[in-house]
Each structure stands twice: as structure tokens, then as C-alpha cells.
Write an enzyme that holds these catalytic residues in place. Structure first.
Site, PDB file in Angstrom:
ATOM      1  N   ASP A 214      -9.403   7.341  15.606  1.00 38.67           N
ATOM      2  CA  ASP A 214      -8.129   7.247  15.260  1.00 38.67           C
ATOM      3  C   ASP A 214      -7.365   8.528  15.518  1.00 38.67           C
ATOM      4  O   ASP A 214      -7.078   9.651  14.751  1.00 38.67           O
ATOM      5  CB  ASP A 214      -7.929   6.781  13.607  1.00 38.67           C
ATOM      6  CG  ASP A 214      -6.424   6.602  13.440  1.00 38.67           C
ATOM      7  OD1 ASP A 214      -5.610   6.520  14.226  1.00 38.67           O
ATOM      8  OD2 ASP A 214      -5.999   6.421  12.196  1.00 38.67           O
TER       9      ASP A 214
ATOM     10  N   ASP B 100      -9.248   2.247  17.461  1.00 38.04           N
ATOM     11  CA  ASP B 100      -8.997   1.132  15.988  1.00 38.04           C
ATOM     12  C   ASP B 100      -8.102   0.093  16.315  1.00 38.04           C
ATOM     13  O   ASP B 100      -7.613  -0.228  15.480  1.00 38.04           O
ATOM     14  CB  ASP B 100      -8.485   2.475  15.161  1.00 38.04           C
ATOM     15  CG  ASP B 100      -7.096   2.905  15.433  1.00 38.04           C
ATOM     16  OD1 ASP B 100      -6.650   2.745  16.497  1.00 38.04           O
ATOM     17  OD2 ASP B 100      -6.444   3.542  14.615  1.00 38.04           O
TER      18      ASP B 100
ATOM     19  N   ARG C 267       0.712  -1.088   0.162  1.00 35.05           N
ATOM     20  CA  ARG C 267      -0.150   0.026  -0.033  1.00 35.05           C
ATOM     21  C   ARG C 267       0.808   1.191  -0.198  1.00 35.05           C
ATOM     22  O   ARG C 267       1.936   1.342   0.785  1.00 35.05           O
ATOM     23  CB  ARG C 267      -0.993  -0.152   1.082  1.00 35.05           C
ATOM     24  CG  ARG C 267      -2.101  -1.169   1.123  1.00 35.05           C
ATOM     25  CD  ARG C 267      -2.964  -0.884   2.247  1.00 35.05           C
ATOM     26  NE  ARG C 267      -3.836   0.307   2.127  1.00 35.05           N
ATOM     27  CZ  ARG C 267      -4.563   0.716   2.973  1.00 35.05           C
ATOM     28  NH1 ARG C 267      -4.924   0.324   3.918  1.00 35.05           N
ATOM     29  NH2 ARG C 267      -5.329   1.877   2.953  1.00 35.05           N
TER      30      ARG C 267
ATOM     31  N   ASP D 296      -1.149   7.431  16.985  1.00 36.55           N
ATOM     32  CA  ASP D 296      -0.433   7.998  16.141  1.00 36.55           C
ATOM     33  C   ASP D 296      -0.097   9.342  16.538  1.00 36.55           C
ATOM     34  O   ASP D 296      -0.503  10.219  17.049  1.00 36.55           O
ATOM     35  CB  ASP D 296      -1.334   8.132  14.895  1.00 36.55           C
ATOM     36  CG  ASP D 296      -1.721   6.817  14.089  1.00 36.55           C
ATOM     37  OD1 ASP D 296      -1.168   5.920  14.494  1.00 36.55           O
ATOM     38  OD2 ASP D 296      -3.016   6.747  13.757  1.00 36.55           O
TER      39      ASP D 296
ATOM     40  N   TYR E  90       0.236   5.532  -0.005  1.00 38.99           N
ATOM     41  CA  TYR E  90      -0.660   6.817  -0.189  1.00 38.99           C
ATOM     42  C   TYR E  90      -0.484   7.275  -1.563  1.00 38.99           C
ATOM     43  O   TYR E  90       0.293   7.290  -2.334  1.00 38.99           O
ATOM     44  CB  TYR E  90       0.023   8.151   0.909  1.00 38.99           C
ATOM     45  CG  TYR E  90      -0.016   7.667   2.525  1.00 38.99           C
ATOM     46  CD1 TYR E  90      -1.541   7.235   3.105  1.00 38.99           C
ATOM     47  CD2 TYR E  90       0.814   7.706   3.263  1.00 38.99           C
ATOM     48  CE1 TYR E  90      -1.459   6.892   4.418  1.00 38.99           C
ATOM     49  CE2 TYR E  90       0.844   7.367   4.491  1.00 38.99           C
ATOM     50  CZ  TYR E  90      -0.420   7.040   4.985  1.00 38.99           C
ATOM     51  OH  TYR E  90      -0.522   6.496   6.509  1.00 38.99           O
TER      52      TYR E  90
END
Length: 300
Positions: free
Chosen positions: A210, A173, A140, A178, A142
Site C-alpha cells: 500500500d 492492495d 469507520r 495513496d 481513525y
């Protein structure tokens, strides 16, 4: 052959080889401050929770931490492992200490600024190495570069069984918290930085909460200028809006709906960010003590 580099990591509060409650209480002086960027106001008096002390389990003390890369970069086999001074594998999520006292925390870089490979701690693998995320067997990325250093706060966990009454009753989550680090330097995957939190954004991703803690590394030239949400707008104008918009829109090119933000779509101030850090550290403590179901998560 695995590539290895040595980091100077911040040390733990005290040396240990087993779970402990840190001697220094994670408390804040009574003070009230409000963010100038429409930031939510949070009183430090309200930060007194049932547990006042950060929980840490097997936190490493040796300041020399080796980062060992295994497999080719941008491949399904690529992993970044963390090694202690003896060469033993340790978990960046569980074994790196969260708090260093005086409002300073450890931050582990997963994604360097101005890159777009979607890297993350593999919470379901032994020793939780950093790897590139996948979907349907494909790596993956962005759709465009992320403009800040991005990663996690060790020894935190967003509990998927906990409904946050302040953010639309959303559940966590199931990941560490983060961090968006706004300093000028592009860091490397696996770097461990000393940071101070400045603000918090309550992102809602497909119904899950999140959190994004906005912070700055203490070695950044502007670190002494910013201590709360209003300072970010003053010395990094437009950055909070840019962070919110980036995380709101990055899934749109893939045909998915935009993410949303709670708390009135505004950044919360430093005190609120510290509250989130403390609460998610307490959730992590319950996880590693097996007081809650770990599911597929690795606890070492």
C-alpha cells in the site's frame, strides 16, 4: 438537497472523449540523487520502462469541476460525486488526468488533515464517488486525527496480481495509489490539487503493498523549498518519521498488529516515487482496457 461546490481542477494534456496515449512522454532526464533522510537512492536511468507515456482514458479537459455532496455527512448515505462542466457525473479515479507534465500531478483529497472520518473513493460503485468507509455496517473512523491531507492519485492502480520483487514479493492492495500531502492548509473532501511528489513509503498492510507517496501542493508557501526526500527532512523536520509511525500504528488501538514498511523501513526518494507512479499508471491502463480482470471494480 444536494450541496454543490465548484473546483478549479488542473486540465488534461489534451482534450479527448476516448482513451488515448498522451503525446508527452513521461520520461525523466538522466540524473541520480539520494535522499538525505536515509532515503533510498534511485537512478533516473532505470526509469525507462516498456511504456514511456502516461495512459489516460476519457480525461476531462474542462477546468471547472463541480463536487456534489449527496446525503448527510458522516452517514451511510453520504457520497461526494464529481461533475463535469455539463453537469454529467464523472469518476475522480478514471476521468481526472494523472499527469500535468514537468513532474506535476493531480491529487484528489479524500481525508482533510486534522480529521478522522475514514473517507475513500468507492472503487466498486458507479462513478467511484468518495464515501465514508464501513465495517460490519458501521462507519469507520481513525482512532485519532490524521495530521496531513490524504487521498489518491487518479489513474493509478496497485495491481493485486502483481508481486513486487523489491518489497518482499507483496501484491498490490487493489486501490489507487495513496498520497500524503504535507502542506500547511487543511483542504476539503474532493479538492483537486496540483502536487509534486517528494518521497515514497512502502507500507505493508496485512501482507498487501500500500504505497504512500509523500507530496506537497504547489500552492503551499514552502513548495519551492522542497524537491526531494532530503528537503522534506530539512524544511519539515520529523515529518517523514511521523508519517511512517502514524500509518504503522493506527490499527493498534483496534487490537490489530502494527503495519510494516518495506525498503528497509526507509523513505525512497523522488525518483523512486515517480517510478511507482508510472508503474501504477500502466497497471491502471491495463485495467481500463480490460487486459486484466477488474473483478468488482467500477471502470466508469
Amino acid at each position: 438537497m444536494a450541496a454543490t461546490r465548484v473546483l478549479t481542477a488542473a486540465t488534461a494534456v489534451t482534450q479527448t472523449t476516448s482513451c488515448f496515449l498522451a503525446k508527452q512522454a513521461f520520461t525523466l532526464p538522466a540524473k541520480k540523487s539520494c535522499g538525505g533522510f536515509g532515503g533510498l537512492c534511485f537512478s533516473r536511468r532505470a526509469l525507462v520502462l516498456k511504456s514511456k507515456r502516461p495512459f489516460s482514458c476519457s480525461a476531462i479537459y474542462n477546468p471547472q469541476v463541480k463536487v456534489q455532496e449527496e446525503g448527510p455527512a458522516e452517514s451511510l448515505d453520504y457520497r461526494v460525486f464529481f461533475l463535469d462542466g455539463s453537469g454529467k457525473k464523472v469518476s475522480p479515479w478514471h476521468d481526472i488526468p494523472l499527469t500535468l507534465g514537468d513532474g506535476v500531478f493531480n491529487f484528489i483529497v479524500e481525508i482533510p488533515k486534522e480529521s478522522k472520518a475514514k473517507m475513500e473513493v468507492a472503487t466498486d460503485e458507479d462513478f467511484t464517488p468518495i464515501k465514508q468507509d464501513t465495517k460490519k455496517g458501521k462507519l469507520r473512523y481513525y482512532p485519532y486525527n490524521i495530521n496531513w491531507n490524504y487521498g489518491l492519485l487518479p489513474q493509478t492502480w496497485e495491481d493485486p496480481s502483481h508481486a513486487n520483487s523489491e518489497v518482499e514479493g507483496c501484491f498490490g492492495d487493489n486501490d489507487p495509489v495513496d498520497v500524503v500531502e504535507i502542506g500547511e492548509t487543511q483542504r476539503k473532501i474532493g479538492d483537486i490539487l496540483k502536487i509534486k511528489p517528494l518521497a515514497a513509503l512502502a507500507m505493508i498492510d496485512e501482507g498487501e503493498l500500500d504505497w504512500k507517496i509523500v507530496a506537497i501542493s504547489l500552492d503551499d508557501p514552502k513548495a519551492h523549498l522542497v524537491n526531494d526526500v532530503e528537503d522534506v527532512e530539512k524544511h519539515f523536520p520529523g515529518t517523514l518519521t511521523a508519517i511512517r509511525d502514524w500509518f504503522r500504528d493506527y490499527k493498534i488501538p483496534d487490537g490489530k498488529p502494527a503495519n510494516r514498511f518495506g525498503l528497509g523501513d526507509k523513505p525512497a526518494n523522488k525518483d523512486y516515487a515517480l517510478k511507482i507512479i508510472q508503474e501504477t499508471n500502466e497497471s491502471w491502463a491495463k485495467l481500463v482496457k480490460r487486459s486484466v480482470d477488474a473483478g468488482d471494480l467500477s471502470l466508469y
